[in-house]
Design a protein around this motif. Structure first.
Motif, mmCIF file in Angstrom:
data_model
loop_
_atom_site.group_PDB
_atom_site.id
_atom_site.type_symbol
_atom_site.label_atom_id
_atom_site.label_comp_id
_atom_site.label_asym_id
_atom_site.label_seq_id
_atom_site.Cartn_x
_atom_site.Cartn_y
_atom_site.Cartn_z
ATOM 1 N N ASP A 181 3.712 24.987 83.795
ATOM 2 C CA ASP A 181 4.827 24.228 84.369
ATOM 3 C C ASP A 181 5.174 23.023 83.494
ATOM 4 O O ASP A 181 6.357 22.726 83.261
ATOM 5 C CB ASP A 181 4.481 23.755 85.785
ATOM 6 C CG ASP A 181 4.348 24.906 86.772
ATOM 7 O OD1 ASP A 181 4.829 26.016 86.472
ATOM 8 O OD2 ASP A 181 3.751 24.687 87.843
ATOM 9 N N ALA A 185 8.659 22.493 81.329
ATOM 10 C CA ALA A 185 9.476 21.306 81.579
ATOM 11 C C ALA A 185 9.734 20.522 80.291
ATOM 12 O O ALA A 185 10.822 19.968 80.090
ATOM 13 C CB ALA A 185 8.797 20.408 82.610
ATOM 14 N N GLU A 188 12.513 22.195 78.033
ATOM 15 C CA GLU A 188 13.895 22.276 78.510
ATOM 16 C C GLU A 188 14.835 21.566 77.542
ATOM 17 O O GLU A 188 14.421 20.748 76.721
ATOM 18 C CB GLU A 188 14.003 21.660 79.901
ATOM 19 C CG GLU A 188 13.307 22.474 80.983
ATOM 20 C CD GLU A 188 13.446 21.837 82.360
ATOM 21 O OE1 GLU A 188 14.136 20.795 82.465
ATOM 22 O OE2 GLU A 188 12.853 22.371 83.325
ATOM 23 N N LYS A 192 11.628 16.979 80.324
ATOM 24 C CA LYS A 192 11.142 16.098 81.383
ATOM 25 C C LYS A 192 9.931 15.351 80.843
ATOM 26 O O LYS A 192 8.784 15.781 80.987
ATOM 27 C CB LYS A 192 10.800 16.903 82.633
ATOM 28 C CG LYS A 192 12.021 17.478 83.356
ATOM 29 C CD LYS A 192 11.617 18.175 84.649
ATOM 30 C CE LYS A 192 12.844 18.574 85.462
ATOM 31 N NZ LYS A 192 13.703 19.551 84.762
ATOM 32 N N ALA A 195 5.966 15.160 81.987
ATOM 33 C CA ALA A 195 5.499 16.349 82.706
ATOM 34 C C ALA A 195 4.040 16.621 82.366
ATOM 35 O O ALA A 195 3.634 16.565 81.205
ATOM 36 C CB ALA A 195 6.353 17.556 82.339
ATOM 37 N N PRO A 203 6.916 18.080 87.051
ATOM 38 C CA PRO A 203 6.346 19.420 86.905
ATOM 39 C C PRO A 203 5.025 19.386 86.127
ATOM 40 O O PRO A 203 4.897 18.691 85.117
ATOM 41 C CB PRO A 203 7.414 20.185 86.130
ATOM 42 C CG PRO A 203 8.693 19.508 86.504
ATOM 43 C CD PRO A 203 8.346 18.055 86.641
#
Length: 261
Positions: A181, A185, A188, A192, A195, A203
């Motif tokens: 996860d 993230a 992306e 993020k 993360a 995440p």
């Protein structure tokens, strides 16, 4: 052949073969015929089958592979592929596609746009049969869990550990999923940031307040200790029992996490 057998590399120089195990560190694989030839000579020497007249610098890869095909076909390989674990599976399948030979027509792998994968290279350029190359991902704990094969990632594992507590497997894969996860993230288009880090609510961030890597490491280490007999058995069969151990490059941060877990 004894450990002191020398090979003529360099003008007028006789360089001895290494007397023990050898570690090769490369980001591009072996890229010249002479590099492959030297590697093959070292492996054959360690098995005690290399003739003294074939340890010269001018011995080509093709010559060695042809002459020693029976010996090379007996080699056993452990291929560690954890650097591919977190990447999209379709990406890894595409990178391994193609019907040619590794390095043919200027390609890194077996076709246009492919990458060098060590199992394919050892098969195509050394003649080691695919059946003698075991592809594993340590993150799947092949010594502990019965797991299906994942194309372009790892072969199936069936250690049949009869005292395995299902709750341990559930906790382990829950922690491992958090690392996936966090990876997703961070990959992306707009990452993020944070993360998977400790004390955050993003995440991949565990409820425990630890980072996903530390939580994973704690659970993984606990299982390694609890099921030490299964781990020792696997290592004896798959590390002590092979001639070559090779690790695939890729997501090296995730690979380091796998090796430490």
């Amino acid at each position: 052949m004894g450990a002191g057998l020398s090979c003529g590399y360099g003008p007028g120089k006789m360089i001895p073969f290494p007397p023990g195990p050898v570690l090769y560190l490369t980001s591009t694989g072996f890229v010249t015929d002479s590099q492959w030839a030297r590697f093959i000579q070292v492996i054959l020497h360690r098995r005690g089958v290399l003739s003294s007249q074939d340890c010269q610098a001018h011995a080509s890869r093709a010559f060695l592979v042809n002459k020693y095909q029976k010996d090379l076909a007996e080699l056993k390989v452990l291929y560690i592929n954890d650097a591919s674990y977190h990447r999209p599976q379709e990406m890894m399948v595409k990178g391994r596609s193609g019907t040619g030979k590794v390095g043919q027509n200027g390609n890194l792998g077996r076709g246009p746009g492919t990458w060098l994968f060590w199992d394919q290279a050892l098969e195509d350029l050394m003649g080691i049969p695919a059946k003698n190359i075991k592809m594993v991902q340590l993150l799947e704990k092949p010594w502990l869990f019965n797991r299906p094969a994942r194309e372009a990632n790892c072969h199936a594992s069936q250690p049949e550990v009869h005292n395995l507590d299902p709750k341990d497997q559930e906790a382990y894969y829950k922690a491992l999923k958090l690392t996936q996860d966090a990876y997703d993230a961070l990959k992306e288009k707009e990452p993020k940031v944070g993360a998977g880090q400790a004390g955050k609510k993003l995440p991949g961030c565990p409820a425990s307040g630890l980072s996903c890597a530390n939580e994973f490491a704690e659970i993984s280490s606990r299982l390694n200790e609890k099921y030490a007999a299964a781990l020792d058995k696997w290592c004896t069969e798959n590390i002590d029992g092979v001639d070559i151990i090779v690790g695939q490059g890729g997501e090296v941060v995730m690979l380091n996490m796998a090796l430490q877990g």
